[in-house]
Design a protein around this motif. Structure first.
Motif, mmCIF file in Angstrom:
data_model
loop_
_atom_site.group_PDB
_atom_site.id
_atom_site.type_symbol
_atom_site.label_atom_id
_atom_site.label_comp_id
_atom_site.label_asym_id
_atom_site.label_seq_id
_atom_site.Cartn_x
_atom_site.Cartn_y
_atom_site.Cartn_z
ATOM 1 N N ASN C 14 13.310 -7.330 -25.585
ATOM 2 C CA ASN C 14 13.274 -6.691 -24.269
ATOM 3 C C ASN C 14 11.961 -5.957 -24.021
ATOM 4 O O ASN C 14 11.432 -5.977 -22.922
ATOM 5 N N SER C 70 15.148 3.781 -21.063
ATOM 6 C CA SER C 70 15.197 4.981 -20.232
ATOM 7 C C SER C 70 15.902 6.137 -20.946
ATOM 8 O O SER C 70 16.872 5.915 -21.674
ATOM 9 N N ASN C 96 9.668 5.971 -21.553
ATOM 10 C CA ASN C 96 10.480 4.876 -21.018
ATOM 11 C C ASN C 96 9.616 3.627 -20.851
ATOM 12 O O ASN C 96 8.991 3.413 -19.812
ATOM 13 N N GLU C 99 12.825 0.024 -19.004
ATOM 14 C CA GLU C 99 13.172 -0.059 -17.586
ATOM 15 C C GLU C 99 11.950 0.108 -16.686
ATOM 16 O O GLU C 99 11.870 -0.504 -15.625
ATOM 17 N N GLN C 100 11.032 0.992 -17.107
ATOM 18 C CA GLN C 100 9.915 1.253 -16.208
ATOM 19 C C GLN C 100 8.610 0.647 -16.725
ATOM 20 O O GLN C 100 7.529 1.048 -16.331
ATOM 21 N N TRP C 103 10.283 -4.371 -18.428
ATOM 22 C CA TRP C 103 11.158 -5.152 -17.555
ATOM 23 C C TRP C 103 10.588 -5.373 -16.158
ATOM 24 O O TRP C 103 11.103 -6.175 -15.398
ATOM 25 N N VAL C 104 9.602 -4.590 -15.817
ATOM 26 C CA VAL C 104 9.100 -4.689 -14.445
ATOM 27 C C VAL C 104 7.671 -5.224 -14.367
ATOM 28 O O VAL C 104 7.133 -5.383 -13.274
ATOM 29 N N HIS C 105 7.068 -5.439 -15.538
ATOM 30 C CA HIS C 105 5.712 -5.991 -15.528
ATOM 31 C C HIS C 105 5.692 -7.247 -16.368
ATOM 32 O O HIS C 105 6.412 -7.351 -17.357
ATOM 33 N N GLU C 109 -1.036 -7.369 -21.124
ATOM 34 C CA GLU C 109 -2.102 -6.380 -21.292
ATOM 35 C C GLU C 109 -1.832 -5.128 -20.460
ATOM 36 O O GLU C 109 -1.933 -3.991 -20.934
ATOM 37 N N GLU C 110 -1.463 -5.380 -19.215
ATOM 38 C CA GLU C 110 -1.220 -4.246 -18.332
ATOM 39 C C GLU C 110 -0.005 -3.450 -18.784
ATOM 40 O O GLU C 110 -0.010 -2.216 -18.771
ATOM 41 N N ALA C 111 1.028 -4.163 -19.165
ATOM 42 C CA ALA C 111 2.244 -3.479 -19.614
ATOM 43 C C ALA C 111 1.953 -2.661 -20.872
ATOM 44 O O ALA C 111 2.420 -1.531 -21.017
ATOM 45 N N GLY C 113 -0.956 -1.432 -21.757
ATOM 46 C CA GLY C 113 -1.787 -0.304 -21.346
ATOM 47 C C GLY C 113 -0.921 0.808 -20.766
ATOM 48 O O GLY C 113 -1.098 1.992 -21.080
ATOM 49 N N LYS C 114 0.026 0.410 -19.940
ATOM 50 C CA LYS C 114 0.894 1.424 -19.334
ATOM 51 C C LYS C 114 1.768 2.087 -20.400
ATOM 52 O O LYS C 114 1.962 3.304 -20.381
ATOM 53 N N LEU C 118 2.123 5.991 -21.202
ATOM 54 C CA LEU C 118 3.386 6.729 -21.170
ATOM 55 C C LEU C 118 3.613 7.459 -22.492
ATOM 56 O O LEU C 118 4.095 8.596 -22.511
#
Lengths: 140, 335, 651, 318, 272
Positions: C14, C70, C96, C99-100, C103-105, C109-111, C113-114, C118
């Motif tokens: 996941n 989350s 998180n 969920e944030q 699952w949404v990206h 690479e970007e996910a 990085g985020k 976080l």
């Protein structure tokens, strides 16, 4: 690293509505840009306006403050103060020269995962149009 | 003695700007500031710029060092050396003030390298005064509208241009860069440039050297301090105030230690972590500021730490200024 | 600097599918204070939790960040795990990244990085966390029930039956509330007294219920588990302890008066009880009617009293009661009649409200249960009932539906027909709202069996003609103007909060809606709670309700109280606001932002400062944002923490 | 000596002599006739030196905050001082029973710098007559327009008299209406121009705190702008934006429009343009008629169920 | 070389002295530890947090690394207390004057310390013990809030009492547990002990309030202004006499102090 510039959005999300809405966007597997960096707060009424300015100062290209719809606040009145506060702050930021697209206030409920994704998409598109923020931002 | 026509002044600054950052008096929203010069009109007709020379040699915030890394591996770098700069248009009182604080920074067991480096990278081209404001009192402090102290080059404004005199080696070197723009001054030019110097306030100020025994517990200080609003206007505008604080700012794993002006009038100026404050009362802080300039500094350096520029006179919102205190002290002593 | 451990969860695929979890762990190792970082497939699993515990021990971690799903999913799980390893549970933060993030990206690479951002933010935040203790509030296991109507009695009985003492406060001299005024009840047509009297008797003799009748709650302080209520007992001018309830006084009192209980119809006395079965069965002197109080002469009652219980000098007394919870069951009243000029209420004696009609129906009423109109005592042959008199009428300030009127009007029509078989009932209505078990059938019975004639429409005017009343209205179904000649007009007036409610709401610091009904904590999920912990609602105090709903809600409130009382101590979330007293200027502009009235005053040597009643605070942080200099600090979401998050997210 | 001045002196003398007040705050002689100073009379002799003339400039309310002043304190109050006192009372920083307010109607104070520029010499006295100012210098008396001689802050004043006082020196004048033409002017520019404007202003800021220290609404025991987590000591444009944003926001709904901040600013930053923006928006969005007069509930400490969402319309203008 | 730029140094060891006092043993990463004398101070940096002026509690002539004994009071000291061996900090110095030990030859020495004020005295006491023969009798009076707040317990209880002709006199403000010693504030304790001023120099260091009353007590006992030596602490930023902060009259504590005789102090404005 991506070669294209991606905006950075700091998003204050109330834990009862917007944060839960963002979680719902996740469980629904709605895709939206990885531009938003959420900060969980108990209530949108907790968000000091100076937090917004600090985000711009440190390099955010956009800031979002989001909470429950008026009338739905977990704490009954928190977002009603938010509404007053940010009605003024939004206009004030623009008065200082900030582009309107860079700061948004939204009501996003726990059921509005789509709305959350949509707001991030819209903001990202707007900010890409505008390019990186340099206003009120530190230089070194 | 050299002469430069007024029309050639921008050419001179432009030439100097090739190797240095040039500052010149520029009008911003109606008041004259010594600003980075990029070809704007060079302001005239001002008595004193809002910012004194101090602000450019001893900037309000500057980096002491940079650090990087975590708690187990940190590297420290000294701040990079300042770029050369030329400041045109400061007044003799400010130049004297700069020299006065230069003694603080460069004398004694420790030399303040930040100050020294920037001072040495700076050439000060002072313009003698053609007019005095009612607030000017340099004469009372032993200076004059054409004092040489602290300047590298002194400009005497005359009707057609400036009489130019290099006062230091640095001044001479900078004038060498101006070859072709300067002429030898004629006697006539020299005479006319020198004859119109104004006479600022002098006679009615009592410059007293107050020692603690004489006046430390005098009710005057309480009386004076009641009016004070504890802002930093006087100290931040003063060409001879030099208090600073050091503080760290971090961004992720990098950081800088900065040095920034501080103000002895702020109530937390001497507040220590444990809660001790040596001057918790406004009276103590106000008294310390004036006694520092009039008594403590003279005890250490043999001169009063005021050059009579008049900025505190003009800018204190409640007229709590050096000229007034000097007047008052005369009366207080007589009383 | 604290020793922080970062645990990056794969959540199977996941997270790991979209986020480079090893990369996140590697990046977190260089964050300030991070001394340990690892990844695992499922940190929420038992082996995963054990990994965290082991790392806490082995690496001497004093802060933990878990990058996972989350916080609404597993924050509690991980906090418990940390606690089991000896770490204060409030030194754990969740990043998180499912969920944030994952699952949404879709861009890895970007996910990633985020996710790093976080985690960085949470590492910065957790560093500024303080160890907190969920503090305990001792619970005084006694309840205050305010209102002795059917809701209040039911709540009191349920709680007392469970073994906890109850203080039941009733404003009137006797229990029963509105229900005591009713004749029969829908949809069964039980006699109200028959089902109410056993309840009042039960309350009166219950050893755990302390009944304070003719009393009002004046002040309430404290918080859940430890309220103090100041209760005033109004002077009855009769010593109830001496009184034996013989009611000779009432019998002999020479002063006949209209009675409030009988809706202004006789016969009342200046001293006496409202109705024969009243509990407590003790009389009250109505000062405004009493000849002695008005003229200084009479004292018949005092002379006649066999036990010398009449005491004209009695004064109001107050007492304090310590309780752990409060049930508000203050009920309703009907709207003041002066609002209905167009219906002639107050002008024509035969225009009455439906409570008066209940009294006419009641065998203990002024007509002993015979329907006689007030003007001349004649039995009305045609009766017009006007529903929504005031309700659903924004012009009258009552846009809401009073809910019970449709049903009781149908009941009235039915009872009327039973008593006056040749009579005709007309009912002007807007809609018939008969949701409820056997309610619709009940209304149909009124129409079909008892010949009630329903006219859809608004009545414009009522005026007298030839000794009768003309009711003029529009039948909106036919579009025809209608005029009905009536002997009696009955208004189903809007239900409004009982008169004492506003003052009580203020004393309790509980919110009301714009009509004065008490606000529930959540209109759907927390309908019997208020925003103030420990204060519950029952019956029509919240909104108009019928008996069965009131009883159900009362039992619901009782269940909430019992749940609260099932523990000797309450655990309170420590994430509440606190005040840095050295920064607080005492301007108190934080106060109006607090929905819980949790901000109180404290005297320092040189000034008053704010202090937060942790028992009342719910941790919303509105005060912290209102405080200009950061003296008000919300634990877990301090300015320093939120700024650190902002700083970290912007790196 | 004007009638009002002599009345002030005798009143202050009486208050001090009777012990009704321990200190009387007004204006007294300064170093120049055109610059009377805040004056703290503690005995009848001090009261005899009180001045009341068109040069009385600085506002006095904030001096009520000073610790250690033996109370109760009498204070001369013009409209701006009166609002300042109300502000401190509303913020509970001063208690009503420690203040004795002597009200006076003010038609504006003459700025000695402007007067010097206009008259070309040090002014010795001034008189206000309608729209004209009579300035007397060593070389005689001349007339100038009001707008060129008064402090900027006085030109937009809507409150010549305090709203209440314990004693009056003259008849109070009714308050006027405050308008915000300069705000609207700036709003008409585009975002980049507005940013350039404020950049030019804020880059001059010395962070001397003169604005804060002058303000009767800025009186926190410990100011967040002194807390390093909110603002470090570095003087930079971004920090200055933070400073002025925060300062203006913290007085939003609380500013009394006395203009003292702008008056005190040595860098001449038009700070009232910031305060006025908030005031104008509070008026327009929340229907507060006089957003600069302290009220029982501050505009940001309350709400209406149907408040507008001020961000919806977009743009700086309502 | 910019005197404001510290040497990077490593915390080699941390000794927990009391619940809120720790001694940090520090060695510079490059080059040598600067030379210093008892009473001198150094600026210690925690990068990202800031600097604090701390007195050096080690004794230079014994060699070895620098030691700082630090009470947790504020941001910097708080950060230090969270540090662990191996962490890097910054050190610059030495700053200020030192105890005028040269002037004390042949004199009896009376050390009076309170709380963390024993840190500079520890440097001094050890320095003087190493040249024991130069002085007369030693008396060490030391007080802390409670027995667990006594710093340098090893030296207090073991090393110093065993040294030749050294009296160690301990007191606490409030006793707990097994404390058998004196319970009194330092000035009272001092008066009760009543040391003779004859040929004695009194050196006192502690919190400002203790110093104030101790000076009075010493005067009561007959000590002259020149026989009393104390150290002062004021807020400092630069340590090199440039930041204009720590002045008392014309003297700067960081340069002219921190050690002053009572005679010198009396010449200064009473603002410290």
């Amino acid at each position: 690293m991506s070669l294209t510039w991606e905006p950075k959005i700091v998003g204050f999300a109330c834990q009862w509505c917007t944060y839960a809405g963002a979680d719902l966007a996740g469980t629904s597997r709605l895709q939206y840009p990885a531009t938003v960096r959420p900060i969980r707060v108990p209530c949108s009424g907790r968000v000091n306006p100076a937090f917004v300015l600090r985000a711009f100062q440190r390099g955010a290209d956009g800031v979002l403050v989001a909470g429950c719809h008026p009338g739905d606040c977990h704490y009954t009145t928190g977002n009603l103060f938010t509404r007053r506060r940010y009605s003024l702050v939004k206009r004030f930021l623009e008065y200082l020269g900030m582009e309107p697209e860079r700061f948004r206030v939204e009501w996003i409920s726990a059921a509005e995962g789509k709305r959350f994704a949509q707001v991030v998409q819209e903001m990202t598109a707007d900010l890409k149009q505008l390019g990186p923020n340099w206003k009120m931002r530190e230089t070194t | 003695m050299k002469f430069i026509a007024a029309a050639k002044l921008p050419l001179l600054l432009e030439r100097l700007g090739r190797h240095s950052q040039v500052y010149a008096p520029v009008a911003v929203d109606g008041r004259v500031w010594l600003s980075p010069w990029t070809g704007e009109d060079i302001a005239g007709g001002y008595v004193n710029p809002v910012n004194s020379l101090k602000t450019l040699v001893y900037p309000q915030t500057e980096a002491v060092l940079e650090f990087e890394g975590g708690e187990t591996d940190v590297t420290v770098r000294e701040a990079s050396p300042p770029a050369p700069q030329v400041i045109f248009g400061g007044r003799p009182c400010d130049a004297a003030g700069l020299d006065l604080i230069a003694r603080v920074f460069m004398e004694g067991p420790f030399v303040d390298e930040l100050f020294r480096r920037r001072r040495e990278a700076t050439t000060i081209m002072t313009v003698a005064c053609r007019q005095a404001a009612p607030s000017c009192f340099c004469r009372a402090m032993g200076l004059s509208p054409a004092s040489e102290r602290g300047s590298d080059v002194l400009f005497f404004p005359g009707p057609e241009g400036y009489l130019v005199e290099a006062l230091t080696e640095a001044g001479e070197q900078i004038l060498e860069q101006a070859a072709g723009l300067l002429d030898d001054a004629t006697g006539d030019q020299a005479r006319r440039a020198c004859q119109e110097l104004p006479v600022p306030l002098a006679g009615d100020l009592n410059t007293v050297r107050l020692t603690p025994e004489e006046g430390f517990e005098h009710p005057y200080w309480e009386h004076l301090a009641r009016r004070c609003r504890s802002c930093g206007t006087c100290t931040y505008l003063c060409p001879t105030c030099y208090c600073t604080a050091l503080f760290d700012v971090t961004r992720g794993t990098r950081g800088r230690r900065l040095r920034g002006w501080d103000c002895c009038q702020f109530k937390d100026f001497l507040l220590m972590a444990g809660g001790h404050n040596a001057r918790p009362q406004k009276k103590q802080r106000v008294r310390n500021r004036f006694l520092h300039k009039l008594s403590y500094h003279p005890a250490n350096y043999g001169e009063q730490a005021c050059v009579g520029c008049g900025r505190c006179v003009d800018n204190c919102p409640v007229c709590l200024h050096m000229a007034g205190v000097l007047k008052d002290l005369g009366e207080v002593e007589r009383a | 600097m604290p020793r922080t451990g970062v645990f990056v969860c794969w959540c199977g695929i996941n997270i790991a599918k979209t986020v480079d979890v090893e990369g996140v762990a590697a990046a977190s190792r260089s964050l300030p204070g991070v001394v340990h970082a690892e990844t695992y497939k499922y940190f929420c699993s038992e082996p995963g939790q054990n990994l965290i515990k082991e790392a806490i021990w082995e690496k001497r971690l004093d802060r933990v960040v878990i990058a996972t799903c989350s916080p609404s999913m597993h924050q509690a799980t991980f906090r418990e795990a940390a606690q089991a390893a000896g770490l204060n549970p409030y030194l754990v933060q969740i990043a998180n990244i499912r969920e944030q993030c994952s699952w949404v990206h879709s861009n890895r690479e970007e996910a990633t990085g985020k996710a790093v951002a976080l985690v960085t933010a949470m590492v910065a935040k957790v560093r500024r966390d303080e160890p907190l203790q969920a503090f305990t509030l001792p619970v005084n296991r006694r309840v205050l029930v305010i209102g002795g109507g059917i809701a209040g009695m039911q709540a009191a009985l349920d709680i007392a039956d469970a073994g906890y003492p109850v203080v039941l406060v009733e404003r009137e001299p006797n229990l029963g509330g509105r229900m005591a005024q009713l004749s029969e009840t829908f949809p069964t047509l039980d006699c109200a007294s028959c089902i109410l009297t056993p309840k009042t008797a039960e309350v009166a003799r219950h050893p755990l219920i302390e009944l304070l009748a003719y009393s009002e709650v004046r002040e309430v302080s404290g918080y859940v588990g430890a309220f103090t209520a100041t209760i005033a007992r109004k002077p009855a001018y009769v010593d109830w302890d001496k009184c034996i309830g013989c009611m000779l006084c009432q019998e002999k009192c020479p002063r006949k008066t209209p009675s409030d209980f009988q809706r202004g119809m006789g016969p009342g006395k200046a001293i006496g009880v409202n109705f024969p079965q009243a509990v407590p069965n003790r009389p009250v002197i109505h000062r405004e009617h009493c000849t002695y109080f008005q003229t200084g002469k009479c004292q018949v009652c005092a002379r006649i009293c066999p036990v010398d219980a009449v005491d004209f000098n009695q004064a109001e007394t107050t007492q304090e009661k310590q309780v752990g919870a409060i049930v508000v069951a203050t009920g309703y009243e009907v709207v003041a009649p002066d609002q209905f000029g167009e219906y002639g209420y107050g002008k024509y004696p035969d225009v009455i409200d439906s409570l008066a009609f209940e009294r006419l129906n009641s065998s203990s009423g002024p007509t002993d249960g015979v329907i006689r109109r007030p003007s001349d005592g004649a039995v009305p042959k045609e009766v017009v009932f006007i529903q929504c008199a005031g309700s659903r009428d924004p012009d009258k300030g009552k846009p809401y539906c009073s809910k019970i009127c449709c049903m009781y009007t149908a009941k009235h029509a039915m009872l009327y027909r039973h008593k006056v078989p040749d009579g005709q009932a007309y009912i002007f209505y807007m809609d018939i709202r008969a949701g409820g078990k056997r309610y619709e059938e009940f209304v149909q019975r009124a129409v079909e069996n008892d010949g009630a004639l329903y006219l859809r429409g608004r009545v414009a005017r009522v005026y007298p003609e030839d000794g009768r009343l003309v009711v003029k209205g529009v039948d909106t179904l036919s579009g025809q103007n209608v005029e009905v000649f009536a002997d009696l007009v009955v208004l189903a007036t809007a239900a409004v909060p009982s008169g004492g409610a506003p003052g009580l709401a203020q004393a309790l610091k509980v919110g009301t809606d714009e009509h004065g009904f008490f606000n529930e904590a959540h209109p759907k999920l927390r309908p019997v709670e208020t925003l103030t912990r420990g204060i519950f609602l029952a019956g029509s105090a919240l909104a108009p309700k019928d008996i069965s709903e009131s009883v159900a809600q009362a039992s619901g409130a009782a269940a909430k109280v019992l749940a609260l009382f099932s523990r000797e101590e309450l655990l309170a979330d420590p994430l509440v606001a606190t005040v840095n007293e050295s920064h607080c200027s005492g301007c108190f502009w934080c106060r109006p932002t607090c929905p819980y009235q949790a901000i109180e005053e404290k005297a320092l040597r040189d000034r008053q400062v704010a202090t937060v009643n942790a028992g009342l605070c719910q941790g919303c942080g509105a005060c912290a944002a209102a405080c200009r200099n950061g003296a008000m600090k919300l634990r877990g979401f301090t300015d320093e923490q939120l700024l650190a998050e902002v700083n970290a997210l912007c790196l | 000596m004007s009638e009002r001045e002599s009345r002030l002196r005798s009143l202050a003398e009486e208050l001090l002599a009777s012990g009704q007040v321990r200190t009387f705050i007004g204006f007294g002689p300064g170093y120049e006739p055109s610059r009377p100073l805040p004056w703290f009379a503690q005995d009848p002799a001090g009261a005899a030196q009180l001045l009341l003339n068109p040069f009385c400039g600085a506002t006095l309310a904030r001096y009520l905050l000073d610790d250690g002043s033996p109370g109760p304190v009498g204070v001369l109050a013009r409209g701006c001082d009166g609002l300042g006192i109300e502000r401190l009372l509303a913020d509970r920083r001063v208690s009503r029973d420690r203040v004795h307010v002597v009200g006076v109607t003010c038609r504006g104070a003459v700025d000695p710098d402007k007067a010097y520029r206009e008259a070309g010499d040090t002014p010795l006295s001034a008189e206000l007559e309608g729209e004209r100012v009579l300035l007397t210098t060593a070389s005689g008396t001349r007339e100038f327009p009001r707008a060129s001689c008064l402090y900027d802050r006085c030109l937009s004043c809507a409150d010549p008299s305090p709203r209440w006082a314990d004693d009056w020196l003259d008849e109070p004048l009714p308050p006027g209406k405050r308008e915000f033409p300069d705000v609207a002017g700036l709003e008409q520019q585009d975002a980049d121009r507005r940013y350039a404007f404020w950049t030019r202003q804020f880059s001059r800021c010395l962070r001397c705190h003169a604005c804060r220290q002058a303000c009767p609404a800025c009186h926190c025991v410990s100011c967040s702008l002194d807390h390093p987590e909110w603002l470090d000591g570095g003087i930079s444009l971004d920090n200055n934006f933070m400073y002025h944003f925060t300062r203006a926001y913290h007085v939003a709904g609380r500013c009394i429009a006395c203009g003292e901040c702008q008056q005190a600013c040595p860098a001449q930053i038009p700070l009232m343009l910031l305060n006025d923006k908030f005031m104008r928006d509070i008026r327009d969005l929340f229907g507060v008629c006089h957003p600069h007069r302290p009220q029982e509930k501050e505009p940001l400490g309350q709400f209406c169920p149907d408040d507008p969402e001020g961000w919806r319309e977009g743009g700086a203008q309502p | 070389m910019n005197p404001l730029v510290p040497q990077v140094a490593t915390i080699k060891n941390i000794v927990v002295e009391t619940p809120d006092v720790r001694t940090f043993v520090v060695e510079p990463d490059h080059g040598q530890t600067f030379a210093y004398r008892p009473g001198q101070c150094a600026m210690v940096s925690v990068f990202g947090v800031g600097e604090a002026m701390l007195s050096i509690s080690s004794t230079a002539r014994r060699g070895g690394p620098l030691e700082f004994s630090v009470k947790r009071v504020g941001r910097v000291t708080g950060a230090l207390h969270e540090a662990e061996p191996g962490h890097r900090i910054g050190v610059r110095g030495p700053y200020g004057n030192h105890f005028p030990v040269e002037d004390w030859a042949g004199s009896n020495l009376l050390f009076i310390g309170g709380g963390i004020g024993l840190a500079p005295l520890r440097a001094l006491i050890n320095h003087c013990l190493d040249e024991r023969r130069r002085y007369g009798k030693f008396d060490i009076i030391y007080g802390a809030r409670s027995p667990q707040d006594l710093c340098f317990q090893g030296e207090l209880m073991e090393n110093w009492p065993r040294a030749e002709d050294v009296g160690v006199h301990l007191t606490v403000d409030a006793a707990d547990g097994d404390w058998k010693g004196a319970v009194a504030l330092v000035p009272h304790f001092l008066e009760k002990l009543g040391p003779s001023p004859e040929g004695t120099t009194a050196i006192t260091c502690g919190p400002p309030i203790m110093i104030k009353y101790t000076l009075a007590s010493l005067k009561k006992l007959g000590f002259s202004d020149h026989q009393i030596v104390t150290t002062l602490e004021l807020k400092m930023q630069c340590g090199i006499g440039k930041c204009g902060r720590c002045n008392i009259g014309s003297k700067y504590v960081c340069v002219d102090g921190p050690v002053f005789t009572y005679a010198q102090l009396k010449e200064l404005p009473q603002e410290y």
